[in-house]
Design a protein around this motif. Structure first.
Motif, PDB file in Angstrom:
ATOM      1  N   PRO A   1      31.723  14.232 -54.881  1.00 16.35           N
ATOM      2  CA  PRO A   1      31.830  13.788 -53.491  1.00 16.35           C
ATOM      3  C   PRO A   1      32.986  12.847 -53.220  1.00 16.35           C
ATOM      4  O   PRO A   1      33.367  12.646 -52.070  1.00 16.35           O
TER       5      PRO A   1
ATOM      6  N   ALA B   1      25.275  15.614 -54.946  1.00 16.18           N
ATOM      7  CA  ALA B   1      26.668  15.289 -54.613  1.00 16.18           C
ATOM      8  C   ALA B   1      27.573  15.901 -55.676  1.00 16.18           C
ATOM      9  O   ALA B   1      27.634  15.417 -56.803  1.00 16.18           O
TER      10      ALA B   1
ATOM     11  N   ILE C   1      26.459  17.718 -50.957  1.00 16.58           N
ATOM     12  CA  ILE C   1      27.852  17.457 -50.628  1.00 16.58           C
ATOM     13  C   ILE C   1      28.681  18.365 -51.516  1.00 16.58           C
ATOM     14  O   ILE C   1      28.676  18.206 -52.743  1.00 16.58           O
TER      15      ILE C   1
ATOM     16  N   GLN D   1      36.301  15.144 -46.509  1.00 16.24           N
ATOM     17  CA  GLN D   1      35.246  14.866 -47.468  1.00 16.24           C
ATOM     18  C   GLN D   1      34.239  13.879 -46.898  1.00 16.24           C
ATOM     19  O   GLN D   1      33.020  13.999 -47.122  1.00 16.24           O
TER      20      GLN D   1
ATOM     21  N   ILE E   1      30.124  14.235 -46.371  1.00 11.62           N
ATOM     22  CA  ILE E   1      29.147  13.236 -46.807  1.00 11.62           C
ATOM     23  C   ILE E   1      28.232  12.866 -45.646  1.00 11.62           C
ATOM     24  O   ILE E   1      27.000  12.784 -45.804  1.00 11.62           O
TER      25      ILE E   1
END
Length: 529
Positions: A181, A178, A95, A161, A165
């Motif tokens: 994230p 991540a 991510i 965002q 994810i």
């Protein structure tokens, strides 16, 4: 046996200013089902470590000088690009920190979302579409079937965002990296996403590397913590002792920088009445939807004032209309109806030519610094442009003013000749803040100005904003999903939900005794240290 074992990774960048050691002999491991939290200031090497694992560092100028990264019997650092492609997105997903620059603006988000399923799992398109829509719903995106057909620019920063994810999780990887994230997410969606990641991690025995500057989030999520400073690992171990009994001064400094409590002084507490700088009445902004005959009302009959010398906070979930409201009062988005008056002067209905003399007084700090900074302009050119245009500076006074702006936002003068891609996300945000302040404005609309910053730099920027407000009697609309920051910075706060203001008042009164159920839910979702 660890899922990933990184040993003695060293990475350098060969730049015009010489060789920069970004990562210096860093080692860590991640077991199946375990979460490793990596924290540190912007530019400390957190993201470089993660990008090196997947072969995503630009070569040149990046050079991996030493190290190994064993994953499922293979050394990731020794693999060729063709082999890495079979691992990226399938066995290891990432991510990324900046969703707008990672999503293709020319492809609907649904097509981008199903790409890992089509490429790595040979899933039929219809089945992939069904899985993608279900995952969009799972990560908290409203009307997922409609959003499946949306383009990246049609989504808010937080919604983009969430798409990133979903894209990382859709192929069910063994290891998830991540990188910040939840930076662009409000607290309620952040809580939902973290619970989703934890549930998927438990169900799939997923290994997780979680890079963040939000120490409260890391504390609540991570099993192990790695603290990085200037490319080196200065402290690492189990999360509980590092947060409760940090041994290194650098870790102690990071924890001390977390905003706590309310603002100590407020212009609203003075005995003299404070004049309104901006008055907004029944402001309504609608957008035409390509797939619907009905317009979408992003801002619905909003009323509020901003007083001279005041910092007014604006909070609410992603997609609630916060950014649209900020842009509407600056005429960057054309409202449909209502009134916006700056010191009594009506801004509604002014065209671009009529607005031009007012632009020096009205500035905006945008949420996404990489998208708002011109990639072809150096830092010097970026900061010099408003100084030339609005303050008529040139020559040595111009260079001195640019240097002073860089110093104000915590960047060294050596950054002047660099370009936006040469900076971390937090450093780019500081450049954007400096540009907004260059014209010495009267009102600044700050749209998530510290969301990409680590806690120590965030503290510096918040202190800078407080100093500037006091020194220049500056007014500010401060849009943020970080309620702790809003509490520490703002005099009053507006709570926005589905385009409407559902609650407003002095910040501490709203924080300690919220009246609206939505406000209470937001405050309850704030992660605690």
């Amino acid at each position: 046996m660890p899922l990933l074992d990184l040993a003695h990774l060293s990475v350098s960048f060969h730049t015009r200013a010489g060789i920069v050691r970004a990562v210096d002999s860093v080692s860590f491991s991640v077991a199946p089902g375990e979460t490793l939290g990596i924290v540190g200031e912007s530019g400390s090497g957190k993201s470089v470590c993660c990008l090196a694992l997947l072969g995503l560092l630009p070569r040149p100028p990046a050079v991996i000088e030493s190290g190994s990264a064993h994953f499922e019997g293979k050394d990731l650092l020794a693999l060729n690009e063709r082999t890495l492609r079979t691992i990226r997105g399938r066995r290891i997903s990432m991510i990324f920190q900046d969703p707008m620059t990672c999503l293709n603006p020319c492809i609907p988000i649904g097509e981008q979302l199903i790409e890992p399923l089509l490429q790595h799992r040979n899933t039929r398109r219809r089945t992939a579409r069904q899985q993608a829509i279900a995952l969009l719903d799972e990560v908290g995106i409203p009307a997922p079937e409609r959003r499946y057909r949306s383009w990246p620019h049609e989504l808010s920063g937080g919604m983009r965002q969430r798409v990133m994810i979903a894209m990382a999780l859709i192929a069910e990887p063994a290891l998830l990296i991540a990188d910040e994230p939840t930076t662009a997410l409000d607290v309620s969606i952040q809580k939902q996403i973290l619970e989703l990641i934890k549930a998927i991690q438990s169900r799939r025995n997923l290994g997780l590397i979680f890079v963040s500057h939000d120490l409260a989030v890391v504390r609540n999520l991570a099993d192990q913590v790695l603290v990085m400073e200037q490319g080196r690992a200065v402290e690492q171990g189990a999360a509980e002792p590092i947060f409760n009994r940090p041994q290194q001064p650098y870790t102690q400094k990071l924890l001390a920088a977390i905003p706590r409590g309310s603002k100590t002084t407020s212009p609203t507490e003075t005995a003299q009445p404070v004049a309104n700088l901006l008055e907004v009445r029944t402001l309504t902004t609608r957008f035409t939807q390509a797939d619907s005959k009905q317009p979408f009302t992003a801002v619905n009959s909003v009323d509020f004032d901003i007083r001279q010398g005041e910092i007014l906070g604006l909070v609410g979930e992603s997609g609630s209309g916060k950014s649209t409201l900020g842009r509407s009062i600056l005429n960057l988005v054309r409202p449909d109806s209502g009134s916006v008056r700056l010191r009594g002067q009506q801004l509604m209905g002014l065209n671009r030519r009529q607005m031009r003399p007012l632009r020096a007084q009205l500035q905006m700090i945008f949420q996404d610094p990489y998208a708002s900074l011109n990639p072809r302009m150096s830092v010097f050119a970026t900061l010099a442009e408003p100084l030339r245009l609005h303050r008529a500076l040139k020559g040595e006074p111009l260079a001195s003013a640019v240097g002073a702006l860089l110093e104000d936002v915590g960047l060294p003068p050596s950054c002047m000749r660099k370009y936006p891609h040469e900076f971390s996300g937090g450093q780019r945000q500081r450049i954007a803040i400096g540009r907004a302040l260059a014209s010495q404005p009267t009102l600044v609309v700050a749209d998530e100005p510290v969301s990409a910053l680590d806690v120590s730099i965030q503290k510096q920027i918040l202190e800078l904003l407080l100093r500037l407000v006091a020194r220049h009697n500056l007014s500010m609309l401060f849009i943020s999903h970080d309620l702790a920051v809003v509490r520490a910075l703002c005099d009053r706060v507006l709570v926005m939900h589905r385009g409407q203001i559902v609650e407003q008042g002095p910040t501490e009164a709203v924080w300690t005794a919220p009246r609206d159920p939505y406000t209470r839910a937001l405050i309850a979702a704030v992660p605690r240290l």
